[in-house]
Scaffold this motif. Structure first.
Motif, PDB file in Angstrom:
ATOM      1  N   UNK A 125       0.710  -1.343  -0.017  1.00 21.78           N
ATOM      2  CA  UNK A 125      -0.069  -0.019   0.088  1.00 21.78           C
ATOM      3  C   UNK A 125       0.904   1.395  -0.061  1.00 21.78           C
ATOM      4  N   UNK A 126       0.278   2.331  -0.629  1.00 22.66           N
ATOM      5  CA  UNK A 126       0.877   3.665  -0.439  1.00 22.66           C
ATOM      6  C   UNK A 126       0.867   4.294   0.905  1.00 22.66           C
ATOM      7  N   UNK A 161      -7.575   6.233   2.332  1.00 20.44           N
ATOM      8  CA  UNK A 161      -8.344   7.583   2.514  1.00 20.44           C
ATOM      9  C   UNK A 161      -8.664   8.173   3.586  1.00 20.44           C
ATOM     10  N   UNK A 162      -8.472   7.592   4.733  1.00 16.95           N
ATOM     11  CA  UNK A 162      -8.649   8.096   6.037  1.00 16.95           C
ATOM     12  C   UNK A 162      -8.034   9.178   6.685  1.00 16.95           C
ATOM     13  N   UNK A 163      -8.440  10.274   6.623  1.00 20.92           N
ATOM     14  CA  UNK A 163      -7.689  11.626   7.140  1.00 20.92           C
ATOM     15  C   UNK A 163      -7.246  11.684   8.618  1.00 20.92           C
ATOM     16  N   UNK A 189      -5.175  10.651  -0.022  1.00 25.12           N
ATOM     17  CA  UNK A 189      -5.738  10.137  -1.231  1.00 25.12           C
ATOM     18  C   UNK A 189      -6.585   8.594  -0.993  1.00 25.12           C
ATOM     19  N   UNK A 190      -7.337   8.564  -2.147  1.00 23.49           N
ATOM     20  CA  UNK A 190      -8.186   7.065  -1.927  1.00 23.49           C
ATOM     21  C   UNK A 190      -7.353   5.891  -1.957  1.00 23.49           C
TER      22      UNK A 190
END
Length: 845
Positions: A725-726, A773-775, A818-819
């Motif tokens: 994952x990024x 995507x969670x801020x 980001x997503x």
């Protein structure tokens, strides 16, 4: 004179031989030529005398060039010497002729026809067509298609007879013609019933037999929930000064509103009883009383501040607070509290189940009962209170107290044993005709299986009245309480001896299908019992042998066994294709338990009586909590409603990106998954990733497991690549104002625990709190820091994201992601590139 039998003449001599057949290797470039007379026995020696030029391989139907030959060998195959001919390439699909021009080969058998494709599957039928016969004379019959019962078919036959044979006018019941017509009508009635049954059972919406409904549901991977038996606990009161062992399988009962007591057995199920497990109990562990370390402070007068609890306590000394995992009892009792419970996990510690029982004097206050598994016992003393003897007991965190407990009314009971609904039944039977000298046992019902193999079936006695006990929590995954032993009669001891254990399988066919030699069995729904009894004269069956199965020749009756509708359970063995068929005369012993369903959920304090002879060292017992877990079998209407919905909900194929995401998130360790299609050339390739639980990076073994898991779902021709994952690695610089009276180092340590967790709790930056995507919300972060004792305020906060922007003040409400990104602040000194936090503490002491 008759012509000679040339094969017999060849077999009677050793000078000549002939061609028998050609065996074509799978590579189709190796031909093994077998001879009518084995070359190894010919005299003089025949092997090695044949040259390639004497062998000719040509097409049978076309005038083509001869097939080239590379080499000749003379190996031994299956005990006979053959001529191995090696050719450079396979032949075509036409037939070929192989011939040998040699003086030692009989001219009559010097050639034969063969095909290079002999091992290939062919859809052609090699059987010659039968001779055509002229069609039979058509008989016009007015068929009444609505006639399906006896009287309708009888009337149709009588109408046909009146039309076909008008001179036959006798309609008396005793007439032979009428008797034959009625016999045909009765058979037609039976056939129509069978056709209707087959039609009904072949459809999911109309099947009436449970076994048919179960097979239909399994076609969409839906397992019918067969219900489960309830389980609970007994608290044993041992007679003063006594002790003993309670064997697993000891039966106790509770009253029922139906008049039939509900039976339970001590232990976790049939496995405990078959293993001979014992549950030790001792009068010294009947009950213990808690040790209260201090008196409660008096309540403050009205309008004044209440007492300050010393040592950070927030509850009085006589209260065991919610979430507790330890307790002190008065006296030294390490010898009585022996850890005898062996867990299923070998790594887990030994334990002992005990009951915390609160019976307040005030009936308005709640009565509490809580069961814990004690894993540590230590004897201590109270040095302030005259070296009073105390014993500390600690139990597993999974049984932390759910409520506050008043120690003044607490009693700890230490003789707890598990119970499970049901009673053990044992039965012996034999598969087929037993050997001479063996005691006669009931026999299985025998039916013809595939390839002439006998299929053996045996109905468990009593299962038609009480359900078979099943253990388990998850619907459709319960396990029946059945153990099957293979027996051998031991004449010296005059008893049966167990020689093997057969294993139960939910189905003999499936993903993990039983092998032909596997000693497996399965359970079918329904019972096999006498269905039809035909009255006959006893003399007609005198001396006749039973061809197989249960006794079918009763006094004056011929008995037919068949599958009956309704409840019941039947053991079904394999037929040497999926599961081994038992040998003729094999004896078995089956131990199983009966009872289950909602009726086994009984209230507390109701299981108080023995089912059989009481144990002398037990003064009494009761169930402190209601028994739970009992549920009835799933109804056919529920199966018809849920099975199609489950099939549409849980799919085992992936087409679009969302399908791969849903498939990846089925893994237990995946918190969230992501998938994207990309063109990598001439086709689409899927790139998938996952956010693992309890990890701040995707380990290689988990990535490999995700790839293997998704490979089961992908379409043919689609490639799958699993990538890490990024991560959006974030650095934070936080300035914290420490309240007066607190040390900065202590507060900083507690803030670090709040952000990154401890052994007991997860922190704010725990990997499971952030996914794709969670801020990162600033207000939540500040609230987490502010909740730490000793923090007065969060004064300033700087942020930096590596490779994106340098240090700057965090003024916005959140840090976006980001997503396809996951915010990561690992705080790992070994990996500072994964994000870290700088804490600047101001103020305080």
């Amino acid at each position: 004179m008759p012509p000679p039998d040339r094969l017999e003449l060849l077999a009677a001599q050793t000078a000549l031989t002939g061609l028998d057949f050609v065996a074509v290797d799978a590579s189709q470039t190796q031909l093994d030529l077998h001879f009518l007379v084995d070359p190894a026995v010919m005299a003089p020696a025949f092997p090695g005398t044949v040259e390639p030029g004497q062998i000719r391989i040509r097409a049978a139907e076309r005038d083509d060039d001869d097939f080239p030959i590379l080499a000749l060998l003379w190996p031994i195959v299956a005990g006979r010497q053959v001529l191995r001919i090696e050719v450079p390439f396979p032949g075509g699909f036409q037939d070929y002729v192989l011939s040998i021009d040699h003086p030692r080969v009989d001219p009559w058998f010097s050639s034969l026809r063969f095909s290079f494709k002999a091992n290939c599957d062919s859809g052609l039928d090699c059987r010659p067509r039968s001779a055509c016969c002229p069609p039979a004379e058509a008989i016009t019959v007015n068929v009444n298609t609505t006639a399906r019962d006896f009287w309708g078919l009888r009337g149709a036959l009588m109408d046909f007879a009146a039309e076909r044979w008008p001179d036959w006018k006798d309609r008396l019941a005793a007439d032979v013609g009428v008797m034959i017509a009625e016999l045909a009508a009765a058979l037609g009635d039976e056939f129509a019933y069978i056709q209707d049954q087959i039609s009904l059972e072949s459809r999911f919406d109309s099947a009436r037999e449970l076994r048919s409904l179960r097979q239909h549901a399994r076609l969409v991977d839906y397992e019918i929930d067969d219900g489960a038996a309830a389980a609970g606990w007994l608290s044993i009161d041992v007679a003063p000064g006594d002790s003993g062992d309670i064997p697993a399988g000891t039966a106790v009962i509770a009253p029922s509103d139906t008049g039939t007591p509900v039976a339970f057995e001590i232990g976790h199920g049939l496995a405990d009883a078959e293993a001979g497990r014992l549950f030790p109990v001792d009068a010294a562990a009947n009950r213990f009383h808690p040790y209260i370390w201090d008196e409660d402070l008096p309540e403050a007068p009205a309008g004044e501040v209440g007492p300050l609890w010393q040592g950070g306590r927030h509850v009085p000394a006589s209260c065991l607070p919610r979430g507790s995992t330890e307790l002190w009892v008065a006296g030294h009792h390490a010898a009585a509290i022996v850890l005898t419970d062996v867990p299923a996990d070998p790594a887990a510690p030994l334990g002992r189940w005990m009951l915390l029982r609160v019976d307040p004097a005030d009936p308005s206050r709640p009565m509490r009962r809580h069961i814990v598994r004690v894993i540590e016992v230590a004897e201590e003393i109270d040095p302030v209170n005259g070296d009073a003897a105390v014993t500390r007991i600690r139990w597993e965190p999974a049984q932390a107290t759910p409520d506050d407990i008043d120690l003044e009314f607490l009693t700890v009971e230490g003789n707890l044993v598990p119970i499970t609904a049901g009673r053990i039944v044992r039965v012996r039977f034999a598969a087929g005709q037993q050997g001479a000298g063996d005691p006669v046992l009931p026999r299985t019902v025998e039916r013809e299986g595939p390839v002439g193999i006998t299929r053996h079936l045996f109905t468990l006695p009593g299962s038609e009245d009480l359900p078979l006990t099943r253990i388990g929590t998850f619907p459709g995954q319960t396990v029946p309480e059945v153990v099957l032993y293979e027996l051998r009669w031991d004449a010296p001891s005059d008893d049966w001896v167990r020689v093997a254990t057969w294993d139960w399988r939910r189905s003999l066919m499936g993903v993990n299908a039983s092998l032909p030699e596997s000693t497996h069995y399965t359970l079918d729904d329904g019972i096999w019992r006498p269905i039809v009894r035909h009255w006959r004269m006893p003399a007609a069956y005198a001396g006749r042998q039973d061809p197989g199965g249960p006794p079918r020749f009763e006094e004056g009756r011929l008995v037919h066994y068949d599958l009956a509708f309704g409840a019941g359970t039947t053991i079904r063995f394999g037929t040497n294709d999926f599961g081994r068929a038992p040998a003729e005369g094999t004896a078995f012993e089956c131990a199983y338990r009966l009872s289950g369903g909602r009726g086994t959920n009984v209230a507390r304090d109701t299981i108080t009586r023995w089912a059989d002879t009481p144990l002398g060292f037990v003064a009494g017992f009761y169930n402190p909590l209601p028994t739970t877990g009992g549920r009835d079998r799933e109804t056919p209407e529920r199966v018809r409603r849920l099975a199609p919905a489950l099939y549409r909900t849980i799919t085992y194929r992936a087409v679009i990106e969302k399908d791969y995401v849903e498939a990846g998130e089925r893994l237990d360790w995946v918190q969230s998954a992501g998938a994207r299609f990309r063109h990598t050339g001439s086709w689409l390739s899927l790139f998938a990733t996952a956010d693992p639980k309890r990890h701040d990076a995707l380990p290689p073994d988990l990535a490999r497991g995700l790839l293997e898991h998704l490979d089961r779902f992908r379409q043919t021709g689609r490639q799958i690549h699993v990538v890490p994952p990024r991560y959006a690695d974030v650095d934070l610089d936080i300035t914290v104002c420490v309240a007066r009276g607190y040390w900065r180092g202590d507060v900083k340590g507690r803030v670090i625990e709040a952000l990154f967790g401890s052994c007991d709790a997860a922190g704010f930056f725990d990997p499971d709190n952030f996914t794709f995507g969670a801020p990162l919300y600033r207000s939540v972060l500040e609230a987490t820091i502010q909740s730490v004792a000793g923090v007065r305020a969060v004064e300033d906060m700087l942020i930096r994201r590596r490779g994106v922007f340098d240090w700057r003040r965090l003024d916005g409400p959140y840090v976006p992601a980001r997503a396809d990104e996951i915010i990561r602040v690992a705080g790992d000194p070994a990996h500072p590139e994964r994000g870290f936090v700088i804490l600047r503490m101001e103020g305080g002491s």
